[in-house]
Design a protein around this motif. Structure first.
Motif, mmCIF file in Angstrom:
data_model
loop_
_atom_site.group_PDB
_atom_site.id
_atom_site.type_symbol
_atom_site.label_atom_id
_atom_site.label_comp_id
_atom_site.label_asym_id
_atom_site.label_seq_id
_atom_site.Cartn_x
_atom_site.Cartn_y
_atom_site.Cartn_z
ATOM 1 N N ILE A 416 69.220 17.302 99.736
ATOM 2 C CA ILE A 416 68.379 16.285 99.092
ATOM 3 C C ILE A 416 68.507 14.946 99.813
ATOM 4 C CG2 ILE A 416 68.064 14.924 96.994
ATOM 5 C CD1 ILE A 416 68.781 17.405 95.393
ATOM 6 N N ALA A 417 69.743 14.561 100.145
ATOM 7 C CA ALA A 417 69.964 13.291 100.843
ATOM 8 C C ALA A 417 69.293 13.303 102.216
ATOM 9 C CB ALA A 417 71.465 13.032 100.993
ATOM 10 N N ARG A 418 69.384 14.433 102.908
ATOM 11 C CA ARG A 418 68.772 14.559 104.238
ATOM 12 C C ARG A 418 67.251 14.473 104.139
ATOM 13 N NH1 ARG A 418 70.531 19.628 105.739
ATOM 14 N NH2 ARG A 418 72.513 18.744 106.491
ATOM 15 N N GLN A 419 66.676 15.198 103.172
ATOM 16 C CA GLN A 419 65.219 15.175 103.011
ATOM 17 C C GLN A 419 64.724 13.802 102.594
ATOM 18 O OE1 GLN A 419 64.818 18.397 100.206
ATOM 19 N NE2 GLN A 419 64.313 19.886 101.817
ATOM 20 N N LEU A 420 65.482 13.138 101.718
ATOM 21 C CA LEU A 420 65.099 11.797 101.285
ATOM 22 C C LEU A 420 65.162 10.815 102.453
ATOM 23 C CD1 LEU A 420 64.324 9.738 99.201
ATOM 24 C CD2 LEU A 420 66.697 9.676 98.397
ATOM 25 N N SER A 421 66.163 10.955 103.301
ATOM 26 C CA SER A 421 66.278 10.082 104.480
ATOM 27 C C SER A 421 65.080 10.267 105.408
ATOM 28 C CB SER A 421 67.574 10.382 105.234
ATOM 29 O OG SER A 421 68.706 10.130 104.431
ATOM 30 N N MET A 422 64.669 11.519 105.613
ATOM 31 C CA MET A 422 63.504 11.785 106.452
ATOM 32 C C MET A 422 62.239 11.180 105.838
ATOM 33 S SD MET A 422 64.033 15.722 107.723
ATOM 34 C CE MET A 422 65.496 16.238 108.636
ATOM 35 N N CYS A 452 59.327 15.784 103.715
ATOM 36 C CA CYS A 452 58.498 14.761 103.076
ATOM 37 C C CYS A 452 57.716 15.354 101.903
ATOM 38 C CB CYS A 452 57.545 14.146 104.092
ATOM 39 S SG CYS A 452 58.365 13.169 105.387
ATOM 40 N N LYS A 453 57.192 16.567 102.098
ATOM 41 C CA LYS A 453 56.440 17.227 101.026
ATOM 42 C C LYS A 453 57.360 17.539 99.840
ATOM 43 C CE LYS A 453 52.747 19.427 99.411
ATOM 44 N NZ LYS A 453 53.288 20.041 98.199
ATOM 45 N N THR A 454 58.583 17.978 100.130
ATOM 46 C CA THR A 454 59.537 18.296 99.060
ATOM 47 C C THR A 454 59.873 17.061 98.240
ATOM 48 O OG1 THR A 454 60.509 20.083 100.380
ATOM 49 C CG2 THR A 454 61.830 19.212 98.571
ATOM 50 N N VAL A 455 60.106 15.932 98.926
ATOM 51 C CA VAL A 455 60.425 14.686 98.224
ATOM 52 C C VAL A 455 59.247 14.241 97.360
ATOM 53 C CG1 VAL A 455 60.935 12.227 98.528
ATOM 54 C CG2 VAL A 455 62.135 13.933 99.911
ATOM 55 N N GLN A 456 58.040 14.333 97.891
ATOM 56 C CA GLN A 456 56.861 13.952 97.121
ATOM 57 C C GLN A 456 56.722 14.816 95.866
ATOM 58 O OE1 GLN A 456 53.931 14.389 100.200
ATOM 59 N NE2 GLN A 456 53.957 12.223 100.736
ATOM 60 N N ASP A 457 56.958 16.119 96.012
ATOM 61 C CA ASP A 457 56.881 17.026 94.854
ATOM 62 C C ASP A 457 57.938 16.679 93.806
ATOM 63 O OD1 ASP A 457 54.811 18.329 96.081
ATOM 64 O OD2 ASP A 457 56.021 20.004 96.828
ATOM 65 N N LEU A 458 59.164 16.383 94.260
ATOM 66 C CA LEU A 458 60.233 16.022 93.328
ATOM 67 C C LEU A 458 59.915 14.724 92.596
ATOM 68 C CD1 LEU A 458 63.464 16.918 95.354
ATOM 69 C CD2 LEU A 458 62.731 17.915 93.177
ATOM 70 N N LYS A 466 62.483 9.942 91.091
ATOM 71 C CA LYS A 466 61.492 8.958 91.516
ATOM 72 C C LYS A 466 62.068 7.547 91.454
ATOM 73 C CE LYS A 466 56.776 7.401 90.615
ATOM 74 N NZ LYS A 466 55.561 7.590 89.790
ATOM 75 N N ASP A 467 62.846 7.258 90.393
ATOM 76 C CA ASP A 467 63.492 5.943 90.286
ATOM 77 C C ASP A 467 64.502 5.727 91.407
ATOM 78 O OD1 ASP A 467 62.035 5.351 88.039
ATOM 79 O OD2 ASP A 467 63.594 5.956 86.620
ATOM 80 N N THR A 468 65.214 6.795 91.772
ATOM 81 C CA THR A 468 66.185 6.701 92.870
ATOM 82 C C THR A 468 65.493 6.321 94.171
ATOM 83 O OG1 THR A 468 67.655 8.335 91.854
ATOM 84 C CG2 THR A 468 67.899 7.972 94.222
ATOM 85 N N VAL A 469 64.362 6.982 94.438
ATOM 86 C CA VAL A 469 63.601 6.688 95.661
ATOM 87 C C VAL A 469 63.119 5.243 95.643
ATOM 88 C CG1 VAL A 469 61.559 7.273 97.019
ATOM 89 C CG2 VAL A 469 62.891 9.091 95.939
ATOM 90 N N SER A 470 62.598 4.803 94.504
ATOM 91 C CA SER A 470 62.111 3.422 94.381
ATOM 92 C C SER A 470 63.234 2.410 94.594
ATOM 93 C CB SER A 470 61.474 3.213 93.006
ATOM 94 O OG SER A 470 60.354 4.058 92.832
ATOM 95 N N ASP A 471 64.412 2.681 94.038
ATOM 96 C CA ASP A 471 65.551 1.778 94.202
ATOM 97 C C ASP A 471 65.960 1.664 95.664
ATOM 98 O OD1 ASP A 471 65.668 1.239 91.520
ATOM 99 O OD2 ASP A 471 67.260 2.695 91.080
#
Length: 482
Positions: A416-422, A452-458, A466-471
Motif C-alpha cells: 500500500i505504501a509503495r502504491q501510494l508513493s507511486m 495508480c489505479k489501485t489507489v484511486q479505487d481505494l 482517502k483522508d490519508t492521501v489528502s493529508d
C-alpha cells in the motif's frame, strides 16, 4: 453478424493503450482512422508514409497481436496512406511472412527533369552567392553546434526528430516534403532544422544546403526588386538541394514576398529538392499566409515540438554543461530543471549565468548559487518535489524504512505504501511513468499504472484511506513554502 470496423478498431485501441505510454498512444494511434472491414481484413488510414513506416518498425508486433485477438489468427491489417490531398489505396501483392499485415504502397508524384542554366548573379547583393561561376558555391549558413549529437531526444520531439533523420537519409525523395516543424519559442526548432542540414552534408557529398531566416530572405527579395533581379534570385535558389527557412510565419501579409517564395517552393518541390520550414504555429493557424501556400505546406509532414518533461530537461542541461566543459552537481541540475519547464533557451541561459557567476565570484556551483540565478528566470522559487522526497514522506507516515519501498516485499502495508508513493509521484511530479518505476526497484510503467489505479479505487471505497492521501498531499504542498 458482421462486425463494424469502428468497433473492432476501438477494441484494438483499448488493448494497445495497455501496452504503450500515453504520449506514444496520442502520437501514433489516435490519428489512425479505421475505414473498412472485409471478413478478417481491417483497413486503417494513416496520415503519411513516414507514419506508416514508424508503425511497421516499432509497433508491428503489437498490431499483429491486437488484430489477431479481435479477428482471429488469419487476421490482416491493411493500410491506406494519405499524403496531403493525395490518397494511396490498395495493398501489396505480397504479405508479411506471418500473413497478418499487408501494406498499401505510397504513390510518388511524378518528378520533372531540370537542368540548371547560367545564373547571372552580378546584380544581386546576396551574401550566399559567389558571382561569376556557373554553379555558385553555397555557404549553408549553419551553426556548428546545432547537430543531432547535441539534440536530445524525448517524447516531446520524437516525431519531428525521427522525420528529420529520415529526410537526411533521402532528402527530397520522401513523402514528407516539405517538413514543417512548429512549436513555441525556445523549444529547439532552429536546432533541429539545422541538424538535418548538417546530417545531409555529412551523408551526401555534393548536396547543397542553405539555411535562411525569413527576415534575411525578405531582405534579399527587397534588394533583388530594387536591382530588377528577381529572376536571378529565383534562379539562384534552384541550385539548393535542401532549403531551410526559419520562422516562415513572418511572411504573413507580405504578398509580394509570398508570391516569390511560392515560385521558389514550386520549382524546388517539382525538381525533388527538400524543403524544411519552421514556424511558431501549424499551417492551419498561419493567418496572413495565402491559401495556395498553406495547401502546399500541408503536402508533407507537420510535426510539433512540445515542452520537454523533467527527464528530458535534465538530459538537455547535462548535454549543454558537458559542451561547456563544466561539471554540474546532480542536485543543482534537478533544481534548475524543476523550475524552468517550458523553454530550452531559458535552460541554456540559466546555465551560462550559473557558470559566469561561479567563475567571476569564485563560488562553488551549488543550489544556493542556482537559486540566485533562477530568480532572473522565474518569478517564484519553490522547493522541488522529487520522487525520493515523496518516498521519504510516505515511508515516515507508515513507519517504514525507505529502502523497503524499493524492494520486493509483498506485505500488505508495504505494498500500500509503495502504491501510494507511486500515485503521489504521478500526481505531483512531471516524471514519466518509466522514471517513476525506476525509483521503485526498476519496476516498469505498467506497474505504476496499476498502482495508480489501485489507489484511486481505494480512495473511492475507503474514506479513511482517502483522508490519508489528502493529508499526505497537503503535507507535501505545505513543504513547498517552507
Amino acid at each position: 453478424m458482421q462486425m463494424d470496423y469502428s468497433s473492432v478498431w476501438d477494441k484494438c485501441l483499448f488493448t494497445i493503450r495497455q501496452h504503450v505510454n500515453n504520449q506514444s498512444f496520442k502520437t501514433w494511434f489516435e490519428p489512425i482512422r479505421p475505414v473498412n472491414l472485409r471478413e478478417t481484413s481491417l483497413t486503417i488510414q494513416v496520415p503519411n508514409r513516414f507514419f506508416y513506416e514508424w508503425l511497421e518498425e516499432h509497433y508491428v508486433g503489437l498490431l499483429k497481436m491486437t488484430i489477431r485477438k479481435e479477428l482471429g489468427e488469419n487476421a490482416q491489417l491493411l493500410y491506406q496512406i494519405v499524403n496531403g490531398s493525395r490518397e494511396a489505396k490498395g495493398r501489396m501483392n505480397r504479405q508479411e511472412q506471418t500473413g497478418t499485415v499487408a501494406r498499401s504502397p505510397q504513390q510518388e508524384p511524378p518528378r520533372q527533369g531540370y537542368a540548371p542554366g547560367q545564373v547571372d548573379t552580378g546584380n544581386i547583393k546576396n551574401p550566399f552567392i559567389i558571382p561569376g561561376i556557373k554553379k555558385p558555391k553555397i555557404d549553408p549558413q549553419l551553426n556548428d553546434k546545432y547537430t543531432f549529437n547535441t539534440f536530445i531526444e524525448g517524447d516531446c520531439n520524437q516525431l519531428a526528430r525521427s522525420a528529420g533523420l529520415a529526410i537526411a537519409d533521402r532528402p527530397g525523395k520522401n513523402s514528407f516534403n516539405p517538413l514543417i516543424i512548429y512549436g513555441d519559442v525556445g523549444l529547439g526548432k532552429t536546432h533541429l532544422a539545422q541538424a538535418i542540414g548538417h546530417r545531409v552534408l555529412e551523408l551526401h557529398e555534393g548536396k547543397s544546403v542553405l539555411y535562411v531566416a525569413t527576415d534575411k530572405f525578405t531582405q534579399q527579395i527587397i534588394q533583388s526588386i530594387k536591382n530588377n533581379a528577381v529572376n536571378d534570385l529565383i534562379n539562384f535558389y534552384q541550385f539548393v538541394d535542401v532549403l531551410i527557412v526559419d520562422d516562415i510565419q513572418f511572411l504573413a501579409n507580405k504578398h509580394k514576398m509570398q508570391e516569390i517564395f511560392f515560385n521558389i517552393f514550386n520549382q524546388l518541390h517539382q525538381n525533388g529538392k527538400q524543403i524544411i520550414l519552421t514556424s511558431d504555429r501549424p499551417p492551419k493557424d498561419m493567418n496572413g499566409i495565402e491559401e495556395r501556400l498553406i495547401s502546399r505546406f500541408k503536402w508533407g509532414l507537420t510535426a510539433d515540438l512540445q515542452a520537454p518533461d523533467l527527464e528530458t530537461r535534465m538530459a538537455i542541461l547535462l548535454s549543454k554543461s558537458n559542451y561547456e566543459g563544466v561539471d554540474i552537481p546532480q542536485n543543482v541540475t534537478e533544481f534548475i530543471c524543476y523550475h524552468i519547464k517550458n523553454n530550452i533557451r531559458e535552460l541554456e541561459g540559466a546555465l551560462i549565468s550559473l557558470i559566469a557567476r561561479s567563475s567571476l565570484n569564485q563560488r562553488e556551483i551549488d543550489v544556493p548559487l542556482a537559486k540566485e540565478v533562477i530568480k532572473n528566470f522565474v518569478s517564484e522559487i519553490n522547493r522541488e518535489i522529487t520522487v525520493e522526497y515523496i518516498q521519504e514522506l510516505v515511508a515516515g507516515h507508515f513507519e517504514l524504512p525507505v529502502e523497503i519501498l524499493q524492494g520486493k516485499t509483498r506485505k500488505r502495508q508495504v505494498v500500500i505504501a509503495r502504491q501510494l508513493s507511486m500515485y503521489l509521484a504521478k500526481q505531483l511530479t512531471d516524471q514519466s511513468l518509466k522514471a517513476i518505476g525506476a525509483n521503485f526497484g526498476g519496476r516498469d510503467h505498467s506497474t505504476v499504472i496499476y498502482s495508480c489505479k489501485t489507489v484511486q479505487d481505494l480512495m473511492e471505497t475507503d474514506a479513511i484511506f482517502k483522508d490519508t492521501v489528502s493529508d499526505l498531499q497537503r503535507k507535501i504542498k505545505m513543504s513547498l513554502s517552507n
